[in-house]
Design a protein around this motif. Structure first.
Motif, PDB file in Angstrom:
ATOM      1  N   SER A 254       0.780  -1.240   0.000  1.00  0.00           N
ATOM      2  CA  SER A 254       0.000   0.000   0.000  1.00  0.00           C
ATOM      3  C   SER A 254       0.809   1.285   0.000  1.00  0.00           C
ATOM      4  O   SER A 254       0.276   2.351  -0.330  1.00  0.00           O
ATOM      5  N   TRP A 255       2.082   1.216   0.419  1.00  0.00           N
ATOM      6  CA  TRP A 255       2.862   2.449   0.567  1.00  0.00           C
ATOM      7  C   TRP A 255       2.083   3.480   1.392  1.00  0.00           C
ATOM      8  O   TRP A 255       2.040   4.669   1.066  1.00  0.00           O
ATOM      9  N   GLN A 256       1.475   2.989   2.484  1.00  0.00           N
ATOM     10  CA  GLN A 256       0.737   3.838   3.431  1.00  0.00           C
ATOM     11  C   GLN A 256      -0.439   4.578   2.780  1.00  0.00           C
ATOM     12  O   GLN A 256      -0.809   5.668   3.219  1.00  0.00           O
ATOM     13  N   TRP A 257      -1.013   4.009   1.751  1.00  0.00           N
ATOM     14  CA  TRP A 257      -2.164   4.612   1.083  1.00  0.00           C
ATOM     15  C   TRP A 257      -3.336   4.634   2.057  1.00  0.00           C
ATOM     16  O   TRP A 257      -3.829   3.584   2.490  1.00  0.00           O
ATOM     17  N   ASP A 258      -3.820   5.814   2.400  1.00  0.00           N
ATOM     18  CA  ASP A 258      -4.851   5.941   3.425  1.00  0.00           C
ATOM     19  C   ASP A 258      -6.100   5.127   3.099  1.00  0.00           C
ATOM     20  O   ASP A 258      -6.702   4.497   3.975  1.00  0.00           O
ATOM     21  N   ARG A 259      -6.504   5.102   1.864  1.00  0.00           N
ATOM     22  CA  ARG A 259      -7.721   4.397   1.472  1.00  0.00           C
ATOM     23  C   ARG A 259      -7.635   2.899   1.768  1.00  0.00           C
ATOM     24  O   ARG A 259      -8.625   2.273   2.192  1.00  0.00           O
ATOM     25  N   LEU A 278      -7.629  -1.398  15.218  1.00  0.00           N
ATOM     26  CA  LEU A 278      -7.106  -0.228  15.917  1.00  0.00           C
ATOM     27  C   LEU A 278      -5.742   0.175  15.356  1.00  0.00           C
ATOM     28  O   LEU A 278      -5.477   1.354  15.116  1.00  0.00           O
ATOM     29  N   GLY A 279      -4.875  -0.798  15.137  1.00  0.00           N
ATOM     30  CA  GLY A 279      -3.572  -0.494  14.556  1.00  0.00           C
ATOM     31  C   GLY A 279      -3.688   0.064  13.152  1.00  0.00           C
ATOM     32  O   GLY A 279      -2.972   1.000  12.778  1.00  0.00           O
ATOM     33  N   GLN A 280      -4.594  -0.473  12.371  1.00  0.00           N
ATOM     34  CA  GLN A 280      -4.794   0.008  10.998  1.00  0.00           C
ATOM     35  C   GLN A 280      -5.382   1.415  10.991  1.00  0.00           C
ATOM     36  O   GLN A 280      -5.003   2.260  10.173  1.00  0.00           O
ATOM     37  N   LEU A 281      -6.270   1.685  11.933  1.00  0.00           N
ATOM     38  CA  LEU A 281      -6.822   3.029  12.036  1.00  0.00           C
ATOM     39  C   LEU A 281      -5.751   4.041  12.438  1.00  0.00           C
ATOM     40  O   LEU A 281      -5.811   5.205  12.029  1.00  0.00           O
ATOM     41  N   ASN A 288      -4.279  10.683   7.114  1.00  0.00           N
ATOM     42  CA  ASN A 288      -5.383  11.562   6.737  1.00  0.00           C
ATOM     43  C   ASN A 288      -6.258  11.862   7.960  1.00  0.00           C
ATOM     44  O   ASN A 288      -7.353  11.322   8.110  1.00  0.00           O
ATOM     45  N   PRO A 289      -5.796  12.750   8.839  1.00  0.00           N
ATOM     46  CA  PRO A 289      -6.530  13.015  10.090  1.00  0.00           C
ATOM     47  C   PRO A 289      -7.959  13.502   9.869  1.00  0.00           C
ATOM     48  O   PRO A 289      -8.865  13.104  10.610  1.00  0.00           O
ATOM     49  N   ALA A 290      -8.169  14.349   8.876  1.00  0.00           N
ATOM     50  CA  ALA A 290      -9.514  14.893   8.654  1.00  0.00           C
ATOM     51  C   ALA A 290     -10.490  13.797   8.259  1.00  0.00           C
ATOM     52  O   ALA A 290     -11.627  13.737   8.765  1.00  0.00           O
ATOM     53  N   TRP A 291     -10.076  12.938   7.345  1.00  0.00           N
ATOM     54  CA  TRP A 291     -10.948  11.830   6.937  1.00  0.00           C
ATOM     55  C   TRP A 291     -11.181  10.888   8.111  1.00  0.00           C
ATOM     56  O   TRP A 291     -12.287  10.366   8.306  1.00  0.00           O
ATOM     57  N   ALA A 292     -10.132  10.676   8.914  1.00  0.00           N
ATOM     58  CA  ALA A 292     -10.254   9.759  10.044  1.00  0.00           C
ATOM     59  C   ALA A 292     -11.315  10.248  11.031  1.00  0.00           C
ATOM     60  O   ALA A 292     -12.110   9.454  11.544  1.00  0.00           O
ATOM     61  N   ARG A 293     -11.333  11.542  11.325  1.00  0.00           N
ATOM     62  CA  ARG A 293     -12.323  12.061  12.279  1.00  0.00           C
ATOM     63  C   ARG A 293     -13.747  11.767  11.809  1.00  0.00           C
ATOM     64  O   ARG A 293     -14.626  11.478  12.618  1.00  0.00           O
ATOM     65  N   SER A 294     -13.957  11.845  10.505  1.00  0.00           N
ATOM     66  CA  SER A 294     -15.281  11.522   9.961  1.00  0.00           C
ATOM     67  C   SER A 294     -15.527  10.023   9.961  1.00  0.00           C
ATOM     68  O   SER A 294     -16.594   9.552  10.378  1.00  0.00           O
ATOM     69  N   GLU A 295     -14.545   9.264   9.513  1.00  0.00           N
ATOM     70  CA  GLU A 295     -14.684   7.816   9.403  1.00  0.00           C
ATOM     71  C   GLU A 295     -14.974   7.163  10.748  1.00  0.00           C
ATOM     72  O   GLU A 295     -15.797   6.233  10.838  1.00  0.00           O
ATOM     73  N   LEU A 296     -14.346   7.637  11.802  1.00  0.00           N
ATOM     74  CA  LEU A 296     -14.455   6.972  13.092  1.00  0.00           C
ATOM     75  C   LEU A 296     -15.806   7.174  13.773  1.00  0.00           C
ATOM     76  O   LEU A 296     -16.062   6.589  14.829  1.00  0.00           O
ATOM     77  N   GLN A 297     -16.670   7.959  13.162  1.00  0.00           N
ATOM     78  CA  GLN A 297     -18.033   8.084  13.690  1.00  0.00           C
ATOM     79  C   GLN A 297     -18.929   6.930  13.249  1.00  0.00           C
ATOM     80  O   GLN A 297     -20.042   6.784  13.747  1.00  0.00           O
ATOM     81  N   ASP A 298     -18.438   6.101  12.312  1.00  0.00           N
ATOM     82  CA  ASP A 298     -19.253   4.997  11.803  1.00  0.00           C
ATOM     83  C   ASP A 298     -19.543   3.987  12.921  1.00  0.00           C
ATOM     84  O   ASP A 298     -18.644   3.636  13.693  1.00  0.00           O
ATOM     85  N   PRO A 299     -20.774   3.517  13.011  1.00  0.00           N
ATOM     86  CA  PRO A 299     -21.132   2.547  14.061  1.00  0.00           C
ATOM     87  C   PRO A 299     -20.299   1.271  14.045  1.00  0.00           C
ATOM     88  O   PRO A 299     -20.237   0.568  15.070  1.00  0.00           O
ATOM     89  N   LEU A 309      -6.686   5.925  22.452  1.00  0.00           N
ATOM     90  CA  LEU A 309      -6.117   6.281  21.145  1.00  0.00           C
ATOM     91  C   LEU A 309      -7.227   6.574  20.144  1.00  0.00           C
ATOM     92  O   LEU A 309      -7.161   7.550  19.386  1.00  0.00           O
ATOM     93  N   PHE A 310      -8.228   5.721  20.150  1.00  0.00           N
ATOM     94  CA  PHE A 310      -9.357   5.929  19.245  1.00  0.00           C
ATOM     95  C   PHE A 310      -9.989   7.299  19.485  1.00  0.00           C
ATOM     96  O   PHE A 310     -10.285   8.036  18.536  1.00  0.00           O
ATOM     97  N   LYS A 311     -10.183   7.639  20.740  1.00  0.00           N
ATOM     98  CA  LYS A 311     -10.771   8.938  21.077  1.00  0.00           C
ATOM     99  C   LYS A 311      -9.904  10.088  20.562  1.00  0.00           C
ATOM    100  O   LYS A 311     -10.418  11.097  20.068  1.00  0.00           O
ATOM    101  N   SER A 312      -8.598   9.932  20.675  1.00  0.00           N
ATOM    102  CA  SER A 312      -7.711  11.018  20.219  1.00  0.00           C
ATOM    103  C   SER A 312      -7.769  11.191  18.712  1.00  0.00           C
ATOM    104  O   SER A 312      -7.687  12.317  18.211  1.00  0.00           O
ATOM    105  N   TRP A 313      -7.922  10.089  17.976  1.00  0.00           N
ATOM    106  CA  TRP A 313      -8.019  10.188  16.519  1.00  0.00           C
ATOM    107  C   TRP A 313      -9.370  10.742  16.085  1.00  0.00           C
ATOM    108  O   TRP A 313      -9.465  11.488  15.118  1.00  0.00           O
ATOM    109  N   ALA A 314     -10.409  10.373  16.819  1.00  0.00           N
ATOM    110  CA  ALA A 314     -11.762  10.784  16.448  1.00  0.00           C
ATOM    111  C   ALA A 314     -12.035  12.238  16.801  1.00  0.00           C
ATOM    112  O   ALA A 314     -12.941  12.862  16.233  1.00  0.00           O
ATOM    113  N   GLY A 315     -11.285  12.813  17.722  1.00  0.00           N
ATOM    114  CA  GLY A 315     -11.513  14.183  18.130  1.00  0.00           C
ATOM    115  C   GLY A 315     -12.653  14.274  19.126  1.00  0.00           C
ATOM    116  O   GLY A 315     -13.181  13.267  19.614  1.00  0.00           O
ATOM    117  N   ALA A 316     -13.077  15.508  19.400  1.00  0.00           N
ATOM    118  CA  ALA A 316     -14.078  15.742  20.427  1.00  0.00           C
ATOM    119  C   ALA A 316     -15.384  15.023  20.152  1.00  0.00           C
ATOM    120  O   ALA A 316     -16.104  14.635  21.048  1.00  0.00           O
TER     121      ALA A 316
END
Length: 323
Positions: A254-259, A278-281, A288-299, A309-316
């Protein structure tokens, strides 16, 4: 109309491809393609051509862009690569104020026949030449030495992988052997397959200080995507061990490809491996921090929402309030 089309095209693309090396080939399954590198811009736009079940062609040094479409047309009509070469040279028309003395061409037919041509002007560049055999041709000008083409040929013939991977191996071997002498700027890989569509490969590095390594990264990411698709299909069929193996391959390429890391995390959650997810996230969020904050809201990630760690990536907004 054709003359006007070519004239307009010459304004859009840099056809002069001094100091270029390429490898054209066709595989037994009918796939045909070309890999190329040069010190000019956007080499993939005008130098390389291929059609599954028909053949592949590279036109370089002083490129005549009519050679590609016309060459494939002649091959499709049953002409041999040698006959096609003769026809193209005879009707060159001194495109762009140059003659066939400035052409360098490699042609390969789907059945395996091949032909090369290096005009006197192209041959005068240090170093220029060509080699060809059943199913392939390698050609170059402005090269470090004859070793470049010999290395390309040897690594291509020794390759036991897909046509795209073998073309890439040949190009990398040429680069390792010295490549061209006047600099590096672009590289491209084109493979047309009998299946067509998404199975085809058309990758281009248009302006880079290291175009061949960059092209390798693009090709690896293409195969990372294919491996991820395979992993998801295997998981759907309940073939969990095979899915995990294909997932590991996707991440490796992947060469660290976020997708890819995002999809890996989602698949790991499906497979009941939240720790892996968790490690992959973590990789995904770093890329891609901005995409991650959105992605991590998924149920799908609900089992991870109490993790610090998850909380820190997801933001407030990742406090666990989402349904």
């Amino acid at each position: 109309a054709t003359r006007w089309a070519l004239a307009l095209a010459s304004l859009a693309f840099p056809f002069t491809s001094h100091a270029t090396f390429s490898i054209a080939a066709c595989a037994p399954d009918g796939a045909c393609g070309v890999a190329v590198a040069t010190n000019n811009l956007a080499v993939g736009a005008s130098v390389i051509y291929a059609k599954a079940g028909v053949g592949a062609l590279a036109t370089q040094y002083e490129t005549n862009p009519a050679y590609g479409p016309r060459g494939l047309e002649l091959l499709a009509a049953g002409s041999s690569p040698t006959e096609v070469m003769a026809e193209l040279l005879a009707k060159d028309g001194d495109f762009d104020g140059t003659t066939i003395a400035a052409r360098q061409v490699g042609i390969v037919g789907a059945a395996g026949a091949s032909a090369t041509y290096t005009g006197e002007e192209a041959a005068a560049s240090p170093w220029a030449g060509a080699r060809h055999g059943k199913g392939y041709s390698v050609q170059g000008n402005g090269l470090a030495s004859e070793r470049v083409l010999r290395a390309m040929e040897a690594d291509f013939l020794a390759c036991r992988a897909t046509l795209a991977q073998c073309l890439m191996a040949g190009l990398e071997a040429g680069e390792k052997a010295g490549g061209q002498t006047t600099g590096r700027l672009s590289a491209a890989l084109l493979v047309r397959t009998p299946a067509g569509g998404w199975a085809d490969i058309d990758l281009r590095v248009d302006a880079s200080a290291s175009p061949v390594p960059d092209l390798r990264r693009l090709l690896d990411r293409y195969y990372a995507h294919q491996a991820m698709l395979k992993a998801e299909r295997l998981a759907d069929r309940g073939r969990i061990a095979e899915a995990r193996a294909s997932l590991a391959e996707a991440l490796h390429l992947s060469w660290q490809w976020d997708r890819i890391w995002r999809r890996a995390a989602r698949l790991s959650m499906r497979l009941g491996q939240p720790e892996d997810a968790l490690g992959q996230l973590g990789v995904f969020a770093a890329q891609n921090p901005a995409w991650a904050r959105s992605e991590l809201q998924d149920p799908i990630y609900r089992p991870l929402r109490d993790n610090a760690l998850f909380k820190s990536w997801a933001g407030a907004s990742g406090s666990g309030d989402a349904p």
